[in-house]
Design a protein around this motif. Structure first.
Motif, PDB file in Angstrom:
ATOM      1  N   MET A   1      10.522  -3.400 -54.037  1.00  0.00           N
ATOM      2  CA  MET A   1       9.189  -3.352 -54.575  1.00  0.00           C
ATOM      3  C   MET A   1       8.302  -4.265 -53.783  1.00  0.00           C
ATOM      4  N   ARG A   2       7.293  -3.726 -53.504  1.00  0.00           N
ATOM      5  CA  ARG A   2       6.153  -4.467 -52.783  1.00  0.00           C
ATOM      6  C   ARG A   2       5.032  -4.708 -53.866  1.00  0.00           C
ATOM      7  N   VAL A   3       4.352  -5.908 -53.904  1.00  0.00           N
ATOM      8  CA  VAL A   3       3.457  -6.209 -55.104  1.00  0.00           C
ATOM      9  C   VAL A   3       2.486  -7.051 -54.538  1.00  0.00           C
ATOM     10  N   ASP A   4       1.201  -6.593 -55.032  1.00  0.00           N
ATOM     11  CA  ASP A   4       0.095  -7.559 -54.806  1.00  0.00           C
ATOM     12  C   ASP A   4      -0.355  -8.015 -56.431  1.00  0.00           C
ATOM     13  N   ALA A   5      -0.558  -9.541 -56.606  1.00  0.00           N
ATOM     14  CA  ALA A   5      -0.914  -9.790 -57.825  1.00  0.00           C
ATOM     15  C   ALA A   5      -1.891 -11.174 -58.024  1.00  0.00           C
ATOM     16  N   ARG A   6      -2.414 -11.502 -59.090  1.00  0.00           N
ATOM     17  CA  ARG A   6      -3.360 -12.605 -59.126  1.00  0.00           C
ATOM     18  C   ARG A   6      -2.627 -13.486 -60.184  1.00  0.00           C
ATOM     19  N   VAL A   7      -2.330 -14.702 -59.813  1.00  0.00           N
ATOM     20  CA  VAL A   7      -1.627 -15.434 -60.746  1.00  0.00           C
ATOM     21  C   VAL A   7      -2.808 -16.761 -61.336  1.00  0.00           C
ATOM     22  N   ASP A   8      -3.242 -16.673 -62.486  1.00  0.00           N
ATOM     23  CA  ASP A   8      -3.995 -17.876 -62.754  1.00  0.00           C
ATOM     24  C   ASP A   8      -3.268 -18.884 -63.381  1.00  0.00           C
ATOM     25  N   LEU A   9      -3.734 -19.945 -62.873  1.00  0.00           N
ATOM     26  CA  LEU A   9      -3.056 -21.319 -63.260  1.00  0.00           C
ATOM     27  C   LEU A   9      -3.533 -21.728 -64.511  1.00  0.00           C
TER      28      LEU A   9
ATOM     29  N   ALA B   1      -1.030 -13.433 -54.846  1.00  0.00           N
ATOM     30  CA  ALA B   1       0.084 -13.153 -54.164  1.00  0.00           C
ATOM     31  C   ALA B   1      -0.071 -11.845 -53.617  1.00  0.00           C
ATOM     32  N   ARG B   2       0.041 -11.491 -52.052  1.00  0.00           N
ATOM     33  CA  ARG B   2      -0.367 -10.450 -51.622  1.00  0.00           C
ATOM     34  C   ARG B   2       1.227  -9.944 -50.624  1.00  0.00           C
ATOM     35  N   ASP B   3       1.472  -8.715 -51.030  1.00  0.00           N
ATOM     36  CA  ASP B   3       2.753  -8.050 -50.056  1.00  0.00           C
ATOM     37  C   ASP B   3       3.869  -8.993 -50.586  1.00  0.00           C
ATOM     38  N   VAL B   4       3.993  -9.203 -51.638  1.00  0.00           N
ATOM     39  CA  VAL B   4       5.175 -10.117 -51.948  1.00  0.00           C
ATOM     40  C   VAL B   4       6.229  -9.171 -52.215  1.00  0.00           C
TER      41      VAL B   4
ATOM     42  N   THR C   1      12.530   1.228 -61.946  1.00  0.00           N
ATOM     43  CA  THR C   1      11.372   0.948 -63.171  1.00  0.00           C
ATOM     44  C   THR C   1      11.452  -0.574 -63.558  1.00  0.00           C
ATOM     45  N   VAL C   2      10.451  -1.274 -63.868  1.00  0.00           N
ATOM     46  CA  VAL C   2      10.491  -2.691 -64.417  1.00  0.00           C
ATOM     47  C   VAL C   2       9.467  -2.653 -65.312  1.00  0.00           C
ATOM     48  N   THR C   3       9.440  -3.501 -66.363  1.00  0.00           N
ATOM     49  CA  THR C   3       8.246  -3.631 -67.290  1.00  0.00           C
ATOM     50  C   THR C   3       7.160  -4.588 -66.627  1.00  0.00           C
ATOM     51  N   PRO C   4       5.940  -4.342 -66.919  1.00  0.00           N
ATOM     52  CA  PRO C   4       5.102  -5.440 -66.461  1.00  0.00           C
ATOM     53  C   PRO C   4       5.235  -7.144 -66.770  1.00  0.00           C
ATOM     54  N   GLU C   5       5.934  -7.051 -68.000  1.00  0.00           N
ATOM     55  CA  GLU C   5       6.098  -8.680 -68.072  1.00  0.00           C
ATOM     56  C   GLU C   5       7.061  -9.070 -67.348  1.00  0.00           C
ATOM     57  N   ARG C   6       8.171  -8.180 -67.125  1.00  0.00           N
ATOM     58  CA  ARG C   6       9.374  -8.792 -66.350  1.00  0.00           C
ATOM     59  C   ARG C   6       8.711  -8.848 -64.749  1.00  0.00           C
ATOM     60  N   LEU C   7       8.098  -8.093 -64.517  1.00  0.00           N
ATOM     61  CA  LEU C   7       7.459  -8.273 -63.105  1.00  0.00           C
ATOM     62  C   LEU C   7       6.693  -9.370 -62.694  1.00  0.00           C
ATOM     63  N   ALA C   8       5.997  -9.841 -63.885  1.00  0.00           N
ATOM     64  CA  ALA C   8       5.146 -11.132 -63.628  1.00  0.00           C
ATOM     65  C   ALA C   8       6.136 -12.027 -63.859  1.00  0.00           C
ATOM     66  N   GLU C   9       7.174 -12.109 -64.584  1.00  0.00           N
ATOM     67  CA  GLU C   9       8.127 -13.240 -64.550  1.00  0.00           C
ATOM     68  C   GLU C   9       8.724 -13.429 -63.028  1.00  0.00           C
ATOM     69  N   MET C  10       9.171 -12.169 -62.545  1.00  0.00           N
ATOM     70  CA  MET C  10       9.640 -12.231 -61.239  1.00  0.00           C
ATOM     71  C   MET C  10       8.808 -12.845 -60.005  1.00  0.00           C
TER      72      MET C  10
ATOM     73  N   ILE D   1      -1.304  -7.678 -62.340  1.00  0.00           N
ATOM     74  CA  ILE D   1      -0.796  -6.886 -61.104  1.00  0.00           C
ATOM     75  C   ILE D   1      -1.681  -5.764 -60.590  1.00  0.00           C
ATOM     76  N   ARG D   2      -1.927  -5.860 -59.292  1.00  0.00           N
ATOM     77  CA  ARG D   2      -3.038  -5.261 -58.610  1.00  0.00           C
ATOM     78  C   ARG D   2      -2.298  -3.947 -58.003  1.00  0.00           C
ATOM     79  N   ARG D   3      -1.119  -4.331 -57.382  1.00  0.00           N
ATOM     80  CA  ARG D   3      -0.567  -2.902 -56.537  1.00  0.00           C
ATOM     81  C   ARG D   3       1.009  -3.106 -56.859  1.00  0.00           C
ATOM     82  N   MET D   4       1.838  -2.122 -57.236  1.00  0.00           N
ATOM     83  CA  MET D   4       3.147  -2.074 -57.377  1.00  0.00           C
ATOM     84  C   MET D   4       3.702  -0.754 -56.355  1.00  0.00           C
TER      85      MET D   4
END
Length: 272
Positions: free
Chosen positions: A1-9, A17-20, A28-37, A52-55
């Motif tokens: 899966m290719r993902v774009d996301a923002r991680v607040d510190l 996180a772009r094009d991870v 399929t994967v839950t948003p919570e599990r995807l955030a952990e990954m 999560i901005r793109r999945m």
């Protein structure tokens, strides 16, 4: 899966996180599990909320940096597809006997290579050489190769007693084509057979008797490309030292001069 996301510190700020690219089992994967990954993949120790901005699901192997299978041909079908159909003449030229042309070539040949394999399929190829015609054609389906004095490794003979199949390649100096003979071999010490293959007043230790199954001439492309018979391409004498010196240096602890001298004496005095 290719993902774009923002991680607040936690301590302020954020990370984009772009094009991870993540390896997701299943589709399929839950948003919570995807955030952990995402946090794990970025090795973030003070991560807060993840947006999560793109999945985008990407099939395994469908992205540029995915591991690709090694290029190769692993089946007979793959080999044939890669090379295409065999030429008609090449497919038809194999015969099952030593005809007049094969006999003539063998009579002119002072050198052949014997390929064999043991019961486990471990292969070996060894040279055989003597005066032209040293290999005797006994009949249309049988030939005999004398086994002269050597170093008693007898690799070919040990293979044959486990697996009788052998392949022979005959060469004639100055001739571009070669002759290939395949069949089943046995080791013979029959006195009458050995008596017919003397050299320098000595009989061979044994003979490899081959029951012929396939005979065909091989085109000269390899010898043309290599210019094997061109004397201008021959390595100058001394380019490669005697094998005794080479082995002494490979093994260590052996006197190279003595090994070289013993090799030269063997070439002079122990050929037959």
């Amino acid at each position: 899966m290719r993902v774009d996301a923002r991680v607040d510190l936690i301590d302020g700020g954020h990370v984009e996180a772009r094009d991870v690219l993540l390896d997701i089992p299943g589709e399929t994967v839950t948003p919570e599990r995807l955030a952990e990954m995402i946090v794990s993949a970025m090795n973030l120790l003070c991560a807060g909320p993840v947006t999560i901005r793109r999945m985008e699901i990407v099939p395994r192997g469908g992205h540029d940096d995915a591991p690709r299978p090694a290029a190769g041909l692993a089946t007979p079908e793959a080999v044939r597809r890669h090379y295409g159909e065999v030429r008609t003449l090449a497919a038809a030229k194999c015969i099952d006997r030593l005809d007049a042309w094969a006999r003539r070539f063998i009579a002119l040949s002072p050198f052949c290579v014997v390929a064999s394999a043991d019961a486990r399929g471990r292969c070996d190829a060894t040279p055989r050489g003597d005066a032209p015609g040293f290999v005797r054609v006994l009949d249309d389906a049988t030939l005999a190769i004398p086994d002269r004095r050597g170093n008693n490794r007898v690799d070919t003979l040990l293979n044959v007693v486990e697996n009788p199949r052998v392949g022979l390649l005959f060469l004639v100096p100055g001739v571009r084509e070669t002759l290939r003979v395949n069949g089943r071999a046995r080791i013979s010490t029959e006195p009458d057979l050995l008596a017919g293959m003397p050299a320098q007043g000595r009989l061979p230790c044994s003979a490899l008797v081959v029951a012929v199954e396939e005979v065909f001439f091989h085109c000269g492309k390899a010898l043309i490309r290599s210019e094997l018979w061109n004397p201008e391409r021959h390595a100058p004498r001394g380019t490669i030292p005697p094998i005794g010196r080479i082995i002494a240096e490979q093994l260590g602890g052996i006197d190279a001069d003595a090994a070289e001298a013993d090799t030269l004496v063997g070439y002079r005095d122990r050929l037959y």
